[in-house]
Design an enzyme around this catalytic site. Sequence first.
Site, PDB file in Angstrom:
ATOM      1  N   GLY A 476      61.076  67.630 -39.930  1.00  0.00           N
ATOM      2  CA  GLY A 476      61.585  66.919 -38.772  1.00  0.00           C
ATOM      3  C   GLY A 476      63.000  67.327 -38.424  1.00  0.00           C
ATOM      4  NE  ARG A 594      76.055  82.860 -36.684  1.00  0.00           N
ATOM      5  CZ  ARG A 594      76.961  83.529 -35.973  1.00  0.00           C
ATOM      6  NH1 ARG A 594      77.414  83.031 -34.849  1.00  0.00           N
ATOM      7  NH2 ARG A 594      77.419  84.686 -36.404  1.00  0.00           N
ATOM      8  CB  THR A 600      68.199  70.935 -34.514  1.00  0.00           C
ATOM      9  OG1 THR A 600      68.790  72.208 -34.705  1.00  0.00           O
ATOM     10  CG2 THR A 600      67.053  71.040 -33.533  1.00  0.00           C
ATOM     11  CD  GLU A 671      70.781  67.251 -49.341  1.00  0.00           C
ATOM     12  OE1 GLU A 671      70.464  66.706 -50.396  1.00  0.00           O
ATOM     13  OE2 GLU A 671      70.658  68.484 -49.152  1.00  0.00           O
TER      14      GLU A 671
HETATM   15 MO1  MOS Z   1      67.216  66.429 -50.232  1.00  0.00          MO
HETATM   16  S1  MOS Z   1      67.715  64.833 -51.396  1.00  0.00           S
HETATM   17  O1  MOS Z   1      67.854  67.682 -51.198  1.00  0.00           O
HETATM   18  O2  MOS Z   1      65.564  66.557 -50.196  1.00  0.00           O
END
Ligand code: MOS
Length: 705
Positions: A476, A594, A600, A671
Amino acid sequence: MTEQQTRPIEARSMGTDLRRVDGVEKVTGRATYAFEHAASDGLADPLHLWLVQSTVAKGRVVDVDGHAALEHAGVVAVIDHTTAPRLDDTTNGELAILQDGAVHFRGQIVALVLAETPEAAREGAALVHVRYDAEPHEAELREDNATYEPDEVNAGQATDTAEGDVDAALAAADVVVDATYRTPYEHNNPIEPHATLAWWGEEDGRPTLTMYDSTQGVHGVVQSLFPMLGLEPDQVRVRAPYVGGGFGSKGEAHAHVMAAALAARTTDGRPVKLAVTRQQMFALTGYRTATISHLRLGARPDGTLTAIEHAVQEQTSAVREYAEQSASPTRMMYAAENRRTSHRLARLDVAVPSWMRAPGEMPGMVALEIAMDELAVAAGVDPIDLRVRNEPEVDPETGKPFNDRRLIECLRRGADRFGWAGRPTEPRATVDGDWWVGTGVASSTYPAMRMPGNAARVRSLDDGRYAVAIGAVDIGTGARTVLTQIAADALGVEADAIALEIADSSLPPASVAGGSSGTSSWGTAIVAAAQRFRADHGDTPDPGVETTASAADDPAMKEYAFHSFGAVFAETRVHRWTGEIRVPRMLGVYSVGRVVNPTTARSQLLGGLVMGLSAALFEESYRDARFGHVVTQDLATYHVASHADVLGIEAEWLEESDDRFNPMGSRGIGEIGIVGTAAAVANAAYHATGVRVRSLPVTADHFLG
Ligand code: MOS
């Protein structure tokens, strides 16, 4: 397979807002998720599987009585540990279900019910009567029981590190922060709960297992299952064409996947469909362990650090070890000659913890970045100046040069954009009507990783286009779209000349959509295959020629410390009479290499910021240690931030291209948005009220009285 040394590619499609290549399928409902595959895909009418879960936390199953269930209309079979197919390998205790009567945690799978409809399966499961021999269990993480030292922590990192004499430096320090910070259990809640569709067949006289699974890595599922089932890898095929989010919960195969495989083994080839319920996810699909961080910072009067200590206590499960690497960001964030980090665990009779967006970095940076704010207050230094003052020249623990460390630019640019100048030094200095108003900042970081073992295939098509294939998964995030852009630039063609194939383990190997490493790992393999293809076949190839390649080892990977950085700013308002907390403004400024697709990418960063806000204010899984399970097991009791909570929120990034890290110049963005965000909110709450909250979530009760 060929190995190819990659060269940087020119950005032509990269950097543009190519629309999501699967956007139309998704918004028109034609995208088929794991549970939705059906007769239209040539599948036989499936049986439906329901999981029966243990109601005790530890002990043995004495008897599973399926008589009442089997008398229920539509129920076809009840499978327990005495009747389930045997596994060849049971070392992964989480996946080795139904091999014996042992119960390791409340919620463990103890029986399977197969029925003609999902309703009958669920009703049948309720009629299965399980008798247990219960034993005393331990399900509570405390400072006095988290003493076990694991061999290593997640991602293969060292359990402990030490350098210099921390105790002496702390004793001699002019300013000391010595405090304990806590983060709660948290559960991933992707929109699509986990689901698996499995069937067995036969090919060349050998059994085969085929699956649609909602997973972050089709090859990873194959690797987990095949040895346990006594198969070769080519006897298992897993596909995940569309996945409704994961955040880490779909990064490793969990027990429900094995349940579907075992149940399907008993049905003479009839497919088996399993939808894990939202409630079941709280026991079966991983979660973030709670953490207790003991932080000690020693500094000179101007805030220059002389000592950093971060001792983490957290929990793992008895049935399978998972040790979150919560002190890992403390190892590389700030300079100080004397340093020490450690991780200790309580091994509890509880569900198996696993990955949740930024494992380690997220809880670790809550502790470190609130502690840095406390140091800024104690030393009377602006929080941004404090971080500038403690900027290391090289990675403090490895001594390697940072590839590209632009934390200070992120902080300064964010300060300008956010309006940091003129911020009152004292807390509780600004009131607006009934609201105390404060601002806070925290650093963010996430390692840049490229996973080994990726390969891609390029084939020229009849119409002059190219088929580009890799067994990666788009959960996603937009991976399908950015890989199309990368392939186009690597082959020197327009994006619409790329026919991308992903999400199937019969395609070349790809690592998990995790660790913010997907684009880097898969993209590099695609570039390797494209550059090899062009070297072999030129730019006007005959149709039907094909090259499969992986990227050759890159010595730079070992020479530098590769990390991304960011700075998060938050304004927090606390109601003076009710303690209600609102966050009207958040800004994250990032250095992530980059950006392949600004649309997205912005979604990823904003999503991370929202998830950090959610952790700051709401998310907490409450485990009742008397029974051993999480009682907040739905979205009514496990609160996540929703629209009304998310007000002004912005993410931006520095223009850059990290050509040393990979041929795209990108570094990974999935993340870093969550990291530091909760600390920024908590620091702003302190600035608003003068009340220092050292635990998440930051709730209203802290500000009353
Ligand atoms: Mo993410 S916690 O590295 O899937």
